[in-house]
Write an enzyme that holds these catalytic residues in place. Structure first.
Site, PDB file in Angstrom:
ATOM      1  N   CYS A  42     -11.336 -40.528 -25.597  1.00 12.66           N
ATOM      2  CA  CYS A  42     -11.603 -40.514 -24.153  1.00 12.66           C
ATOM      3  C   CYS A  42     -12.754 -41.448 -23.801  1.00 12.66           C
ATOM      4  O   CYS A  42     -12.650 -42.276 -22.894  1.00 12.66           O
ATOM      5  CB  CYS A  42     -11.895 -39.091 -23.689  1.00 12.66           C
ATOM      6  N   CYS A  47      -9.835 -42.595 -21.397  1.00 13.25           N
ATOM      7  CA  CYS A  47     -10.134 -42.274 -19.995  1.00 13.25           C
ATOM      8  C   CYS A  47     -11.280 -43.088 -19.384  1.00 13.25           C
ATOM      9  O   CYS A  47     -11.135 -43.645 -18.294  1.00 13.25           O
ATOM     10  CB  CYS A  47     -10.509 -40.798 -19.852  1.00 13.25           C
ATOM     11  N   LYS A  50     -10.840 -47.021 -19.399  1.00 16.31           N
ATOM     12  CA  LYS A  50      -9.666 -47.269 -18.547  1.00 16.31           C
ATOM     13  C   LYS A  50     -10.036 -47.165 -17.070  1.00 16.31           C
ATOM     14  O   LYS A  50      -9.714 -48.038 -16.264  1.00 16.31           O
ATOM     15  CB  LYS A  50      -8.573 -46.264 -18.935  1.00 16.31           C
ATOM     16  N   TYR A 185       1.751 -42.700 -18.629  1.00 17.16           N
ATOM     17  CA  TYR A 185       0.391 -42.863 -18.122  1.00 17.16           C
ATOM     18  C   TYR A 185      -0.169 -44.255 -18.442  1.00 17.16           C
ATOM     19  O   TYR A 185      -0.642 -44.979 -17.571  1.00 17.16           O
ATOM     20  CB  TYR A 185      -0.541 -41.834 -18.769  1.00 17.16           C
ATOM     21  N   GLU A 189      -0.988 -47.374 -15.916  1.00 15.55           N
ATOM     22  CA  GLU A 189      -2.409 -47.653 -15.654  1.00 15.55           C
ATOM     23  C   GLU A 189      -2.757 -49.098 -16.022  1.00 15.55           C
ATOM     24  O   GLU A 189      -3.441 -49.798 -15.267  1.00 15.55           O
ATOM     25  CB  GLU A 189      -3.279 -46.634 -16.398  1.00 15.55           C
ATOM     26  N   HIS A 444     -10.908 -33.913   9.687  1.00 11.40           N
ATOM     27  CA  HIS A 444     -10.349 -35.031  10.435  1.00 11.40           C
ATOM     28  C   HIS A 444     -11.352 -36.148  10.594  1.00 11.40           C
ATOM     29  O   HIS A 444     -12.524 -35.874  10.830  1.00 11.40           O
ATOM     30  CB  HIS A 444      -9.909 -34.530  11.826  1.00 11.40           C
ATOM     31  N   GLU A 449      -6.067 -33.959   5.139  1.00  6.57           N
ATOM     32  CA  GLU A 449      -5.750 -32.932   6.138  1.00  6.57           C
ATOM     33  C   GLU A 449      -4.235 -32.716   6.257  1.00  6.57           C
ATOM     34  O   GLU A 449      -3.778 -31.668   6.692  1.00  6.57           O
ATOM     35  CB  GLU A 449      -6.361 -33.257   7.501  1.00  6.57           C
TER      36      GLU A 449
HETATM   37  P1  NDP Z   1       3.731 -41.296 -22.407  1.00  3.06           P
HETATM   38  O1  NDP Z   1       4.361 -40.273 -23.264  1.00  3.06           O
HETATM   39  O2  NDP Z   1       3.080 -40.900 -21.150  1.00  3.06           O
HETATM   40  O3  NDP Z   1       4.815 -42.421 -22.055  1.00  3.06           O
HETATM   41  C1  NDP Z   1       5.480 -43.102 -23.099  1.00  3.06           C
HETATM   42  C2  NDP Z   1       6.409 -44.124 -22.493  1.00  3.06           C
HETATM   43  O4  NDP Z   1       6.950 -44.929 -23.537  1.00  3.06           O
HETATM   44  C3  NDP Z   1       7.598 -43.510 -21.767  1.00  3.06           C
HETATM   45  O5  NDP Z   1       7.936 -44.331 -20.685  1.00  3.06           O
HETATM   46  C4  NDP Z   1       8.671 -43.529 -22.857  1.00  3.06           C
HETATM   47  O6  NDP Z   1       9.968 -43.553 -22.345  1.00  3.06           O
HETATM   48  C5  NDP Z   1       8.373 -44.850 -23.528  1.00  3.06           C
HETATM   49  N1  NDP Z   1       8.855 -44.957 -24.902  1.00  3.06           N
HETATM   50  C6  NDP Z   1       8.596 -44.116 -25.927  1.00  3.06           C
HETATM   51  N2  NDP Z   1       9.187 -44.574 -27.057  1.00  3.06           N
HETATM   52  C7  NDP Z   1       9.839 -45.707 -26.710  1.00  3.06           C
HETATM   53  C8  NDP Z   1      10.645 -46.627 -27.428  1.00  3.06           C
HETATM   54  N3  NDP Z   1      10.885 -46.477 -28.738  1.00  3.06           N
HETATM   55  N4  NDP Z   1      11.173 -47.668 -26.770  1.00  3.06           N
HETATM   56  C9  NDP Z   1      10.933 -47.840 -25.454  1.00  3.06           C
HETATM   57  N5  NDP Z   1      10.165 -47.006 -24.711  1.00  3.06           N
HETATM   58  C10 NDP Z   1       9.631 -45.953 -25.349  1.00  3.06           C
HETATM   59  O7  NDP Z   1       2.736 -42.058 -23.383  1.00  3.06           O
HETATM   60  P2  NDP Z   1       1.518 -43.038 -23.106  1.00  3.06           P
HETATM   61  O8  NDP Z   1       1.475 -43.916 -24.297  1.00  3.06           O
HETATM   62  O9  NDP Z   1       1.591 -43.645 -21.757  1.00  3.06           O
HETATM   63  O10 NDP Z   1       0.290 -42.050 -23.110  1.00  3.06           O
HETATM   64  C11 NDP Z   1       0.098 -41.169 -24.202  1.00  3.06           C
HETATM   65  C12 NDP Z   1      -0.528 -39.892 -23.753  1.00  3.06           C
HETATM   66  O11 NDP Z   1      -1.903 -40.097 -23.484  1.00  3.06           O
HETATM   67  C13 NDP Z   1       0.037 -39.315 -22.466  1.00  3.06           C
HETATM   68  O12 NDP Z   1       1.186 -38.572 -22.668  1.00  3.06           O
HETATM   69  C14 NDP Z   1      -1.108 -38.463 -21.983  1.00  3.06           C
HETATM   70  O13 NDP Z   1      -1.029 -37.237 -22.644  1.00  3.06           O
HETATM   71  C15 NDP Z   1      -2.328 -39.231 -22.448  1.00  3.06           C
HETATM   72  N6  NDP Z   1      -2.926 -40.037 -21.373  1.00  3.06           N
HETATM   73  C16 NDP Z   1      -3.355 -39.445 -20.221  1.00  3.06           C
HETATM   74  C17 NDP Z   1      -3.918 -40.200 -19.208  1.00  3.06           C
HETATM   75  C18 NDP Z   1      -4.375 -39.545 -17.949  1.00  3.06           C
HETATM   76  O14 NDP Z   1      -4.554 -38.338 -17.932  1.00  3.06           O
HETATM   77  N7  NDP Z   1      -4.542 -40.295 -16.849  1.00  3.06           N
HETATM   78  C19 NDP Z   1      -4.074 -41.634 -19.328  1.00  3.06           C
HETATM   79  C20 NDP Z   1      -3.553 -42.155 -20.558  1.00  3.06           C
HETATM   80  C21 NDP Z   1      -3.007 -41.373 -21.522  1.00  3.06           C
HETATM   81  P3  NDP Z   1      10.774 -42.184 -22.051  1.00  3.06           P
HETATM   82  O15 NDP Z   1      10.210 -41.620 -20.813  1.00  3.06           O
HETATM   83  O16 NDP Z   1      12.183 -42.657 -21.930  1.00  3.06           O
HETATM   84  O17 NDP Z   1      10.557 -41.310 -23.252  1.00  3.06           O
END
Ligand code: NDP
Length: 465
Positions: A42, A47, A50, A185, A189, A444, A449
């Site tokens: 983080c 976090c 980022k 996410y 981002e 307001h 709101e």
């Molecule tokens: P996510 O699980 O959020 O998203 C992963 C993405 O990658 C999805 O779109 C998924 O598609 C795609 N994907 C997975 N495998 C493949 C593949 N083999 N080929 C093509 N596409 C693929 O993971 P992130 O890496 O974005 O983030 C990891 C975690 O970190 C999050 O789940 C969250 O828990 C945490 N995080 C939280 C944040 C916040 O609170 N703001 C910020 C950043 C991270 P599909 O949907 O089809 O599976």
């Protein structure tokens, strides 16, 4: 048997640090081992940096927006190296705060990589943070594994040519053309960060809409917001190979299209970090995603060993890891009954520009439990009536269980959505009803709101059996 410590925490990320500090506050003899970065993902690779980079990426548009308010300033250019240096300075400051906070709490800090010798014994060896560490062995009555997670890459030819979020925070220069794979996410981002700083971004994702698992209306609204930022979306698409010639990368997609870029970025999920922990020296069970299996109290299948945060692959968010660590320390060493945390209504936010924030159930999830009343509003926020960005919409949605009139889900896409949603999460956690929202006086003029002035139901959604 006497041990060196009452509690040994492996991993000084958000969850591990909270667990160690609360336990020490109860008088426990505590040690914490960290192999890489004080503060964990983080603070160092997640976090915090980022969010600073999201904020950096928003100034250009703000300068343009100011023209509608009478300002004549021009954007100028953004210097990537200055941003990275400023961000690194802040992270170094936070690393120092973490170390001094732990020391002040009377916790023993061990730098190195921890490996189980048996269920109560850990060997600490050299690691990137402590390359010259002389191995030492420590014992503890209770051991908590809080080692977090690490990015994963799709198994395709050339995958090693892509970067992940671990690398993105230290790129020497901003790539002009970026192909981002994944629309969770991290994908969204960083798409927002690079687009805001002037890069051309191609966002490749395999679903019809970004953010699988979020409310369908909000996913549609997010796809529209991404388009407004001039990010090119490639839905229903996956990369099949990456190649590099000179400084140019070519990404081949499964529809036959090719994309050229200066940087390919995998934001394709994370996996629990359990490598080289020596778990085979214990009876700790591992799940099919590589996660450490725990019960509701974070207890592993090995008595006296616990796991919290991303390494357990439950709700992988910093505040959840903190709550799990706090709760565990309360239960192991506290004198009073531990507080009950509302994990079911954990709010979440995606820091795109504009951001999306959600708490509770999506419409689709709520309909699994009965008929649902839906309230949706979509409007141009006041700032953009003068900025000229009339396409920067805010979308708000209330999901109300019809039988009880409880507000079971609130979803906001728009400027300041996470700031608005935190307070609303208290209302949803408290089980307040639509009538409670209706009798609350608005502030307001704000966007917020609208949350208490949505009088007319948009639709009734039947129960899904
Ligand atoms: P996510 O699980 O959020 O998203 C992963 C993405 O990658 C999805 O779109 C998924 O598609 C795609 N994907 C997975 N495998 C493949 C593949 N083999 N080929 C093509 N596409 C693929 O993971 P992130 O890496 O974005 O983030 C990891 C975690 O970190 C999050 O789940 C969250 O828990 C945490 N995080 C939280 C944040 C916040 O609170 N703001 C910020 C950043 C991270 P599909 O949907 O089809 O599976």
């Amino acid at each position: 048997m006497t041990h060196d410590f009452d509690l040994l925490v492996i991993g000084a990320g958000s969850g591990g640090v909270r667990c160690a500090r609360i336990a020490a506050g109860y008088g426990a003899r505590v040690a914490i081992v960290e192999s890489r970065h004080w503060g964990g993902t983080c603070v160092n690779l997640g976090c915090v940096p980022k969010k600073l980079m999201v904020q950096a990426s928003e100034y250009g548009d703000l300068v343009d927006d100011s023209h509608g308010f009478g300002w004549s300033s021009t954007r100028g250019t953004h210097d990537w190296a200055t941003m990275i240096a400023a961000k690194d300075k802040e992270i170094t400051r936070l690393n120092g705060i973490y170390v001094s906070m732990l020391e002040k709490a009377g916790i023993t800090l061990l730098t190195g990589h921890a490996r189980f010798v048996d269920a109560h014994t850990v060997r600490v060896e050299a690691s990137p943070l402590a390359p010259d560490e002389v191995p030492r062995t420590v014992t503890a009555k209770h051991i908590v594994i809080a080692t977090g997670s690490t990015p994963v890459r799709p198994d395709i030819p050339g995958a090693e040519l892509a970067i992940t979020s671990d690398d993105a925070f230290h790129l020497p220069a901003r790539p002009q053309r970026v192909v981002l794979v994944g629309s969770g996410y991290i994908g969204l981002e960083f798409a927002g960060i690079f687009a805001g700083l002037g890069s051309q971004v191609d966002l490749v994702y395999r679903q019809d809409l970004p953010l699988r698992g979020f409310d369908a209306d909000m996913r549609t609204a997010m796809a529209e917001a991404i388009a407004v930022r001039d990010i090119t979306q490639h839905p229903h698409t996956s990369p099949t190979r990456i190649s590099k010639e000179g400084e140019t990368y070519t990404v081949t997609l499964d529809n036959g299209q090719t994309l050229e870029a200066d940087c390919v970025f995998f934001a394709t999920g994370r996996k629990p970090k359990i490598e080289k922990l020596g778990l085979d020296q214990t009876s700790i069970a591992i799940g099919k995603h590589g996660q450490i299996k725990v019960d509701a109290g974070s207890q592993t299948t090995e008595p006296g060993v616990y796991a919290i945060g991303d390494v357990t692959d439950r709700i992988n968010l910093t505040p959840v890891a903190i709550a799990e660590g706090h709760n565990l320390a309360d239960r192991l060493f506290g004198k009073e009954a531990p507080r009950e945390w509302a994990f079911d209504t954990t709010p979440k936010a995606v820091f795109f520009s504009p951001p999306l924030a959600s708490v509770g159930l999506s419409e689709e999830e709520a309909a699994q439990h009965g008929v649902v009343d839906i309230y949706v509003t979509r409007f141009t926020p006041m700032r953009h009536t003068l900025s000229g960005r009339k396409d920067r919409k805010t979308v708000m949605k209330l999901v109300v269980q019809q039988s009880s009139q409880k507000v079971v889900g609130v979803h906001i896409l728009g400027d300041d959505a996470p700031e608005m949603l935190q307070g609303v999460a208290v209302a949803v956690t408290a089980g307040l009803t639509k009538q409670d929202f209706d009798r609350t006086i608005g502030i307001h003029p704000t966007s917020a709101e609208e949350l208490v002035t949505m009088r007319t139901r948009t639709r009734e959604t039947p129960a899904v059996s």
